[in-house]
Design an enzyme around this catalytic site. Structure first.
Site, PDB file in Angstrom:
ATOM      1  N   ASP A   1    -148.722  -4.288 -82.978  1.00 49.49           N
ATOM      2  CA  ASP A   1    -149.445  -4.511 -84.235  1.00 49.49           C
ATOM      3  C   ASP A   1    -149.708  -6.002 -84.366  1.00 49.49           C
ATOM      4  O   ASP A   1    -149.039  -6.824 -83.753  1.00 49.49           O
ATOM      5  CB  ASP A   1    -148.616  -4.011 -85.424  1.00 49.49           C
ATOM      6  CG  ASP A   1    -149.345  -4.224 -86.755  1.00 49.49           C
ATOM      7  OD1 ASP A   1    -150.584  -4.059 -86.779  1.00 49.49           O
ATOM      8  OD2 ASP A   1    -148.702  -4.579 -87.754  1.00 49.49           O
ATOM      9  N   SER A   2    -150.667  -6.332 -85.215  1.00 46.96           N
ATOM     10  CA  SER A   2    -150.949  -7.744 -85.463  1.00 46.96           C
ATOM     11  C   SER A   2    -149.814  -8.410 -86.237  1.00 46.96           C
ATOM     12  O   SER A   2    -149.734  -9.631 -86.284  1.00 46.96           O
ATOM     13  CB  SER A   2    -152.248  -7.874 -86.254  1.00 46.96           C
ATOM     14  OG  SER A   2    -152.133  -7.164 -87.467  1.00 46.96           O
TER      15      SER A   2
ATOM     16  N   CYS B   1    -152.285  -0.589 -85.479  1.00 40.93           N
ATOM     17  CA  CYS B   1    -153.093  -1.590 -86.182  1.00 40.93           C
ATOM     18  C   CYS B   1    -154.513  -1.046 -86.220  1.00 40.93           C
ATOM     19  O   CYS B   1    -155.082  -0.702 -85.178  1.00 40.93           O
ATOM     20  CB  CYS B   1    -153.022  -2.891 -85.384  1.00 40.93           C
ATOM     21  SG  CYS B   1    -154.190  -4.165 -85.898  1.00 40.93           S
TER      22      CYS B   1
ATOM     23  N   GLU C   1    -146.615  -7.181 -99.173  1.00 40.22           N
ATOM     24  CA  GLU C   1    -145.861  -8.250 -98.508  1.00 40.22           C
ATOM     25  C   GLU C   1    -145.002  -9.037 -99.508  1.00 40.22           C
ATOM     26  O   GLU C   1    -143.969  -9.581 -99.143  1.00 40.22           O
ATOM     27  CB  GLU C   1    -146.813  -9.161 -97.713  1.00 40.22           C
ATOM     28  CG  GLU C   1    -147.517  -8.356 -96.607  1.00 40.22           C
ATOM     29  CD  GLU C   1    -147.676  -9.105 -95.291  1.00 40.22           C
ATOM     30  OE1 GLU C   1    -147.722 -10.337 -95.311  1.00 40.22           O
ATOM     31  OE2 GLU C   1    -147.754  -8.425 -94.240  1.00 40.22           O
TER      32      GLU C   1
ATOM     33  N   CYS D   1    -154.565   1.820 -93.792  1.00 37.58           N
ATOM     34  CA  CYS D   1    -153.950   0.513 -93.501  1.00 37.58           C
ATOM     35  C   CYS D   1    -152.460   0.768 -93.397  1.00 37.58           C
ATOM     36  O   CYS D   1    -151.883   1.485 -94.219  1.00 37.58           O
ATOM     37  CB  CYS D   1    -154.254  -0.487 -94.612  1.00 37.58           C
ATOM     38  SG  CYS D   1    -153.269  -2.008 -94.501  1.00 37.58           S
ATOM     39  N   THR D   2    -151.835   0.173 -92.379  1.00 38.16           N
ATOM     40  CA  THR D   2    -150.418   0.471 -92.123  1.00 38.16           C
ATOM     41  C   THR D   2    -149.486  -0.077 -93.200  1.00 38.16           C
ATOM     42  O   THR D   2    -148.322   0.305 -93.261  1.00 38.16           O
ATOM     43  CB  THR D   2    -149.994  -0.069 -90.746  1.00 38.16           C
ATOM     44  OG1 THR D   2    -150.363  -1.442 -90.669  1.00 38.16           O
ATOM     45  CG2 THR D   2    -150.666   0.707 -89.632  1.00 38.16           C
ATOM     46  N   HIS D   3    -149.987  -0.964 -94.060  1.00 37.05           N
ATOM     47  CA  HIS D   3    -149.144  -1.439 -95.165  1.00 37.05           C
ATOM     48  C   HIS D   3    -149.048  -0.419 -96.306  1.00 37.05           C
ATOM     49  O   HIS D   3    -148.080  -0.408 -97.062  1.00 37.05           O
ATOM     50  CB  HIS D   3    -149.715  -2.733 -95.756  1.00 37.05           C
ATOM     51  CG  HIS D   3    -149.370  -3.968 -94.988  1.00 37.05           C
ATOM     52  ND1 HIS D   3    -149.907  -4.243 -93.753  1.00 37.05           N
ATOM     53  CD2 HIS D   3    -148.541  -5.008 -95.281  1.00 37.05           C
ATOM     54  CE1 HIS D   3    -149.428  -5.410 -93.324  1.00 37.05           C
ATOM     55  NE2 HIS D   3    -148.599  -5.893 -94.228  1.00 37.05           N
TER      56      HIS D   3
END
Lengths: 273, 273
Positions: free
Chosen positions: A9-10, A72, A151, A184-186
């Site tokens: 992932d980034s 990602c 985040e 989105c993975t978040h």
């Protein structure tokens, strides 16, 4: 087959995918590599994303992985077809599993997708959905405020709810929409807020959960499940600050993550393996 | 790739799988073969099921199918590993997709499975679930009254509800169970009754829906989706009465099914292709 599954992932977002892999496939060992130093990939030109992804892939191939998961959305959109062509191991991305799960779920053929500006602009989800069923109506919406929210660790409470509600407002007009993909993975970290705002008539599809499910399908198809008695051993690598990575990983994976390795990726000259 | 997907079953039950394939993958053409004459397979010895299945497979291989779906729990339990070994095309069964979906869904790791007596006695679902996650508790229950119910067309109303309620009573004691697999291809027809009896805290997993989803995964993985503009064309074959088959197929697929072909299967001498 006692080789690990590689996850790239980034940054840290792909940890939600790793977390689902660990939950659904507890016998499998994972090697996670997050290119935190150069995160996010979204705003970067395609050539750069392809090059950075190859650098991560080459690092993991040295670790003898039996499968690669591109956790990602940006990297999946740009590199999945190239990597599938050029690697001898199976490669799974995060876009198609979410698309397929949404198609399996919808009864109105009206599907929503939320993601970063880059992912929504790329039209990767509409393309993937319509590749399978041309009759599907897709409602895409960029939610640029969600990644900072997650985040910051702001995944519940009044402020978070308000931001999610305001962001999702444009989707509310699509009364026919019965399925919404978290592209989105978040976003799985705020899944409950999204569900609350959208109401119980809209099913929320988490790409991470569905990607883990498809990894399981491919492991079964290729007969490469680990069937021994050893406990799984996971390894974590980051190109950024390992301490920050450990903190986030421990919180998201709900277990103490230690000994995260900081590495430097080698610049690849060619895009061939 | 404009070749059809082959679907085999001991009778009409697999039509629920075919129906999901048509819904989720509207561009793909299906060839369905139901061995209605020799249905059900459940009580037959393993050798016989293996032989009958090979006869169906050989018939479909002549039709140049690109993938084989074993839409029958008994045949999947006995022949999936053999067919995967010996055929050059991908083979998908109905047991593993349901198992995987249940694992993705459960949070209590207590999963129920209902099916025919043969399927439950075979322990195929517990084996498939524990192959992936050894920590899962499985509650199996045979529901011999469900197939006759569905074949009589009694899929709603007081009498049907009562039969479903009585049959599922033993599962109600497992308070931890949060996921229930419909381990028989007939059961999706009474899914709503099962949901009502079990209550909203138990997620119902339909093997047919999940099998179609995994067919999509494998088509994507092998890059064998049909990408042209022709409309899908489906064909139906039965070893039994084509008129009865047409009636059931038209009702279950919610469209007029005509020109069902009656065929006779050739006895295979060896189990090799």
């Amino acid at each position: 087959m006692n080789q690990p599954i590689g996850v790239i992932d980034s940054g840290v977002g792909g940890l939600t995918v790793a977390s689902e892999l660990m939950r659904q496939l507890p016998k499998e060992s994972i090697i996670y590599l997050g290119d935190t130093e150069r995160c996010p990939y979204g705003p970067r030109p395609k050539e750069e994303v392809v090059q950075y992804t190859w650098e991560m892939v080459n690092f993991l191939l040295e670790k003898n992985i039996k499968m690669l998961v591109i956790a990602c959305n940006t990297a999946t959109a740009y590199t999945l077809h190239i990597l599938r062509e050029q690697l001898d191991i199976p490669v799974v991305g995060v876009i198609q599993p979410g698309a397929r799960a949404a198609i399996a779920n919808t009864r109105t053929y009206n599907i929503g997708v939320i993601g970063t500006e880059g992912t929504i602009a790329s039209e990767a989800y509409p393309a993937s959905l319509r590749h399978i069923n041309a009759g599907i109506t897709v409602h895409g919406l960029a939610c640029p405020r969600f990644v900072p929210l997650v985040e910051r660790g702001l995944i519940s409470g009044e402020e978070a709810y308000q931001i999610v509600e305001e962001s999702l407002e444009p989707l509310k007009q699509h009364k026919q929409m019965d399925t919404l993909i978290l592209g989105c993975t978040h976003y799985p970290m705020i899944r409950e807020l999204v569900q609350e705002v959208m109401g119980s008539t809209v099913a929320i599809i988490s790409s991470g959960e569905e990607t883990a499910r498809e990894v399981s399908t491919i492991l079964g198809f290729k007969k490469t499940f680990y069937t021994g008695d050893k406990a799984a051993e996971h390894q974590f690598y980051t190109t950024g600050d390992p301490i920050i990575f450990e903190q986030i990983a421990s919180r998201w994976l709900e277990q103490k993550i230690e000994a995260v390795n900081k590495i430097q990726l080698t610049q690849v000259k060619s895009m061939e393996k």
